[in-house]
Scaffold this motif. Structure first.
Motif, short mmCIF file in Angstrom:
data_model
loop_
_atom_site.label_atom_id
_atom_site.label_comp_id
_atom_site.label_asym_id
_atom_site.label_seq_id
_atom_site.Cartn_x
_atom_site.Cartn_y
_atom_site.Cartn_z
N HIS A 174 0.82 -1.22 0.00
CA HIS A 174 0.00 0.00 0.00
C HIS A 174 0.85 1.27 0.00
N LYS A 175 1.90 1.24 -0.78
CA LYS A 175 2.77 2.42 -0.87
C LYS A 175 2.02 3.55 -1.57
N PRO A 176 2.41 4.80 -1.30
CA PRO A 176 1.74 5.93 -1.95
C PRO A 176 1.78 5.82 -3.47
N GLN A 177 0.71 6.28 -4.08
CA GLN A 177 0.62 6.32 -5.54
C GLN A 177 0.73 7.78 -5.97
N ASP B 29 2.68 8.88 -12.16
CA ASP B 29 2.91 7.48 -12.51
C ASP B 29 1.61 6.68 -12.65
N ASN B 30 0.52 7.20 -12.11
CA ASN B 30 -0.73 6.44 -12.04
C ASN B 30 -1.95 7.30 -12.36
N LEU C 12 -5.40 5.66 -12.24
CA LEU C 12 -5.89 5.36 -10.89
C LEU C 12 -6.64 6.57 -10.33
N SER D 6 -10.85 7.12 -9.59
CA SER D 6 -11.20 7.28 -8.18
C SER D 6 -12.45 8.14 -8.02
#
Length: 104
Positions: free
Chosen positions: A15-18, A22-23, A26, A30
């Motif tokens: 659950h590392k920061p996104q 890079d995402n 995502l 959301s």
């Protein structure tokens, strides 16, 4: 701080920061983007800013900027900020359950 709270290291790593650069997909998919200061909203592309809410507001409080724990000068300061974040996250989760937004 998370290990001290009883989180498993594998869970933490999963659950590392996104980061948006890079995402992007995502963030686009959301329903809600939660940040720690109003400045975080302005870091988002304009089409995503309407999804943004500050953590303190999401927890049901008035706006309060939360300092970045990674900028803390020592572990004690880091832990203090993380306790603030944890408190807001717990209040936000309680509010979401009470409001029927999230299952029990």
């Amino acid at each position: 701080a998370l290990l001290a709270d009883g989180f498993d290291e594998q869970y933490i790593d999963a659950h590392k920061p996104q980061f948006i650069k890079d995402n992007l997909s995502l963030f686009q998919s959301s329903d809600l983007i939660i940040g720690m200061t109003r400045w975080h909203k302005w870091c988002l592309p304009k089409d995503l800013q309407s999804k943004y809410i500050d953590l303190s507001v999401a927890a049901g409080d008035s706006y309060k900027a939360i300092p970045d724990p990674f900028l803390a000068p020592n572990q004690e300061s880091y832990n203090k900020v993380m306790r603030v974040v944890k408190g807001y996250v717990e209040r936000m989760a309680d509010k979401m359950i009470k409001d029927g937004v999230y299952g029990k």
